[in-house]
Design an enzyme around this catalytic site. Structure first.
Site, PDB file in Angstrom:
ATOM      1  N   ASN A   9       0.444  35.443 -11.989  1.00 43.64           N
ATOM      2  CA  ASN A   9      -0.496  36.455 -12.500  1.00 43.64           C
ATOM      3  C   ASN A   9      -1.788  36.331 -11.695  1.00 43.64           C
ATOM      4  O   ASN A   9      -2.550  35.384 -11.884  1.00 43.64           O
ATOM      5  CB  ASN A   9      -0.726  36.168 -13.993  1.00 43.64           C
ATOM      6  CG  ASN A   9      -1.790  37.057 -14.598  1.00 43.64           C
ATOM      7  OD1 ASN A   9      -2.231  38.035 -13.978  1.00 43.64           O
ATOM      8  ND2 ASN A   9      -2.209  36.722 -15.804  1.00 43.64           N
ATOM      9  N   TRP A  10      -2.007  37.295 -10.815  1.00 49.55           N
ATOM     10  CA  TRP A  10      -3.179  37.210  -9.923  1.00 49.55           C
ATOM     11  C   TRP A  10      -4.476  37.660 -10.589  1.00 49.55           C
ATOM     12  O   TRP A  10      -5.544  37.574  -9.987  1.00 49.55           O
ATOM     13  CB  TRP A  10      -2.926  38.037  -8.649  1.00 49.55           C
ATOM     14  CG  TRP A  10      -1.836  37.501  -7.779  1.00 49.55           C
ATOM     15  CD1 TRP A  10      -1.121  36.347  -7.948  1.00 49.55           C
ATOM     16  CD2 TRP A  10      -1.322  38.095  -6.561  1.00 49.55           C
ATOM     17  NE1 TRP A  10      -0.207  36.186  -6.932  1.00 49.55           N
ATOM     18  CE2 TRP A  10      -0.311  37.249  -6.070  1.00 49.55           C
ATOM     19  CE3 TRP A  10      -1.614  39.266  -5.862  1.00 49.55           C
ATOM     20  CZ2 TRP A  10       0.404  37.527  -4.901  1.00 49.55           C
ATOM     21  CZ3 TRP A  10      -0.906  39.547  -4.697  1.00 49.55           C
ATOM     22  CH2 TRP A  10       0.086  38.683  -4.220  1.00 49.55           C
ATOM     23  N   LYS A  11      -4.364  38.187 -11.810  1.00 50.65           N
ATOM     24  CA  LYS A  11      -5.550  38.645 -12.551  1.00 50.65           C
ATOM     25  C   LYS A  11      -6.408  39.555 -11.662  1.00 50.65           C
ATOM     26  O   LYS A  11      -5.861  40.273 -10.820  1.00 50.65           O
ATOM     27  CB  LYS A  11      -6.325  37.449 -13.110  1.00 50.65           C
ATOM     28  CG  LYS A  11      -5.404  36.501 -13.902  1.00 50.65           C
ATOM     29  CD  LYS A  11      -6.123  35.496 -14.746  1.00 50.65           C
ATOM     30  CE  LYS A  11      -5.103  34.647 -15.487  1.00 50.65           C
ATOM     31  NZ  LYS A  11      -5.705  33.685 -16.398  1.00 50.65           N
ATOM     32  N   HIS A  94      -1.308  39.709 -22.715  1.00 47.04           N
ATOM     33  CA  HIS A  94      -1.961  38.492 -22.210  1.00 47.04           C
ATOM     34  C   HIS A  94      -3.189  38.207 -23.082  1.00 47.04           C
ATOM     35  O   HIS A  94      -3.856  39.131 -23.551  1.00 47.04           O
ATOM     36  CB  HIS A  94      -2.367  38.692 -20.737  1.00 47.04           C
ATOM     37  CG  HIS A  94      -2.832  37.415 -20.110  1.00 47.04           C
ATOM     38  ND1 HIS A  94      -4.100  36.925 -20.311  1.00 47.04           N
ATOM     39  CD2 HIS A  94      -2.184  36.513 -19.332  1.00 47.04           C
ATOM     40  CE1 HIS A  94      -4.206  35.763 -19.657  1.00 47.04           C
ATOM     41  NE2 HIS A  94      -3.066  35.492 -19.066  1.00 47.04           N
ATOM     42  N   GLU A  96      -6.074  37.436 -22.402  1.00 51.32           N
ATOM     43  CA  GLU A  96      -7.323  38.068 -21.932  1.00 51.32           C
ATOM     44  C   GLU A  96      -7.369  39.537 -22.353  1.00 51.32           C
ATOM     45  O   GLU A  96      -8.446  40.086 -22.590  1.00 51.32           O
ATOM     46  CB  GLU A  96      -7.454  37.891 -20.406  1.00 51.32           C
ATOM     47  CG  GLU A  96      -7.822  36.447 -20.064  1.00 51.32           C
ATOM     48  CD  GLU A  96      -7.302  35.932 -18.741  1.00 51.32           C
ATOM     49  OE1 GLU A  96      -6.895  36.742 -17.890  1.00 51.32           O
ATOM     50  OE2 GLU A  96      -7.301  34.697 -18.550  1.00 51.32           O
ATOM     51  N   GLU A 164       1.506  30.893 -23.943  1.00 56.46           N
ATOM     52  CA  GLU A 164       0.296  30.450 -23.252  1.00 56.46           C
ATOM     53  C   GLU A 164      -0.759  30.083 -24.281  1.00 56.46           C
ATOM     54  O   GLU A 164      -1.462  30.970 -24.801  1.00 56.46           O
ATOM     55  CB  GLU A 164      -0.242  31.570 -22.365  1.00 56.46           C
ATOM     56  CG  GLU A 164       0.736  32.041 -21.309  1.00 56.46           C
ATOM     57  CD  GLU A 164       0.017  32.733 -20.158  1.00 56.46           C
ATOM     58  OE1 GLU A 164       0.134  32.262 -19.029  1.00 56.46           O
ATOM     59  OE2 GLU A 164      -0.689  33.727 -20.402  1.00 56.46           O
ATOM     60  N   GLY A 170      -6.717  28.515 -17.728  1.00 58.14           N
ATOM     61  CA  GLY A 170      -7.854  28.431 -16.818  1.00 58.14           C
ATOM     62  C   GLY A 170      -8.799  27.286 -17.126  1.00 58.14           C
ATOM     63  O   GLY A 170      -9.899  27.211 -16.590  1.00 58.14           O
ATOM     64  N   SER A 209      -2.732  26.525 -17.022  1.00 60.67           N
ATOM     65  CA  SER A 209      -3.045  25.449 -16.080  1.00 60.67           C
ATOM     66  C   SER A 209      -1.796  24.762 -15.503  1.00 60.67           C
ATOM     67  O   SER A 209      -1.790  23.548 -15.299  1.00 60.67           O
ATOM     68  CB  SER A 209      -3.980  24.426 -16.723  1.00 60.67           C
ATOM     69  OG  SER A 209      -5.197  25.046 -17.116  1.00 60.67           O
ATOM     70  N   GLY A 230      -1.500  31.272 -13.366  1.00 59.50           N
ATOM     71  CA  GLY A 230      -2.694  32.022 -12.995  1.00 59.50           C
ATOM     72  C   GLY A 230      -3.305  31.462 -11.729  1.00 59.50           C
ATOM     73  O   GLY A 230      -2.890  31.771 -10.608  1.00 59.50           O
ATOM     74  N   GLY A 231      -4.294  30.588 -11.897  1.00 59.72           N
ATOM     75  CA  GLY A 231      -5.059  30.052 -10.761  1.00 59.72           C
ATOM     76  C   GLY A 231      -4.207  29.549  -9.605  1.00 59.72           C
ATOM     77  O   GLY A 231      -4.449  29.893  -8.431  1.00 59.72           O
TER      78      GLY A 231
HETATM   79  P1  PGA Z   1      -3.930  29.583 -15.482  1.00 55.69           P
HETATM   80  O1  PGA Z   1      -3.630  31.040 -16.111  1.00 55.69           O
HETATM   81  O2  PGA Z   1      -2.660  29.118 -14.812  1.00 55.69           O
HETATM   82  O3  PGA Z   1      -5.050  29.818 -14.518  1.00 55.69           O
HETATM   83  O4  PGA Z   1      -4.314  28.708 -16.618  1.00 55.69           O
HETATM   84  C1  PGA Z   1      -2.398  31.339 -16.700  1.00 55.69           C
HETATM   85  C2  PGA Z   1      -2.395  32.746 -17.231  1.00 55.69           C
HETATM   86  O5  PGA Z   1      -3.427  33.204 -17.714  1.00 55.69           O
HETATM   87  O6  PGA Z   1      -1.370  33.459 -17.170  1.00 55.69           O
END
Ligand code: PGA
Length: 248
Positions: A9-11, A94, A96, A164, A170, A209, A230-231
């Protein structure tokens, strides 16, 4: 046996230049293997990513979509438009989106119906906050998110769930493999009673993470079928390490 899925997930990250570089490195590093790999760029980079991934074993998806088919909905993108571009996957719910755009389980359910109708594959995200975990409500919160999103869906044969924990996204904090496994087993239990879902065939990803250093221990757990990253998905080397851990 469930085939692992590693999803990046590149956000809201990337430029045309960085997308080209990152996908070039990933395509060079992803061997034909027993792992499904998908990346989720921003809407504006989806067409470019699909072009770059033609002939490679990397699928492209969107981070969200509208529940509507078309109309006066400024800023929205319909599932059918994603399908038209050649997208294969869509992430829904998600944390977010739930947090910053007040997405409810009802809205996520209607987006899920739109995605399924177009033959796209959904990844439905669920997870509790730290406060909910500390007050012993984590399993009940996740069960109610699942029930709210999956209720009255027509066909969920391609469904993927991503667990998640909000406190692990994050933050550098990861659920321990045991904590994650306990929740994944509880989610699989919820899926057993959901209509139209084959619980044993449904992949449940862990997210929060995930990195090369913790992926293998997570993937060893019987109910963890891959990761939503994500990251670490923005770094080809780190993402490939996770893919390789899933292939073991
Ligand atoms: P993260 O994000 O790996 O940076 O914690 C995961 C996600 O939000 O899908």
């Amino acid at each position: 046996m469930r085939r692992p899925l590693v999803a990046g997930n590149w956000k809201m990250h990337g430029s045309c230049t960085s997308v080209e570089r990152l996908l070039g490195d990933l395509i060079a590093g992803v061997a034909e293997q027993q792992v499904d790999v998908a990346v989720f760029p921003t809407y504006v980079h989806i067409a470019q990513a699909i072009g770059l991934c033609t002939g490679a074993s990397i699928a492209v998806g969107a981070q969200d979509c509208s529940c509507k088919a078309s109309g006066a909905f400024t800023g929205e993108v319909a599932a059918q438009m994603l399908c038209d571009l050649g997208c294969q996957w869509v992430i829904l719910g998600h944390s977010e989106r739930r947090q910053y755009h007040s997405e409810s389980d009802e809205l996520i359910a209607s987006k899920l119906a739109a995605v399924v109708e177009q033959g796209l594959r959904p990844i439905v995200c669920v997870g509790e906050t730290l406060e909910q975990r500390e007050s012993g409500q984590a399993e009940a919160v996740v069960a109610s998110q699942i029930d709210g999103a999956l209720r009255e869906q027509a066909d969920l044969s391609g469904l993927v769930i991503a667990y998640e924990p909000v406190w692990a996204i994050g933050t550098g904090l990861t659920a321990s493999p045991e904590q994650a496994q306990d929740m994944h087993a509880s989610i699989r239990g919820c899926l057993e009673t959901a209509d139209g879902v084959e619980s044993n065939a449904t992949r449940i990803l862990y997210g929060g993470s995930v990195k090369g250093s913790n992926a293998a221990d997570l993937f060893e757990q019987p109910d963890i079928d891959g990761a939503l990253v994500g990251g670490a998905a923005l770094d080809a080397g780190a993402f490939l390490e996770i893919i390789n851990a899933a292939a073991q």
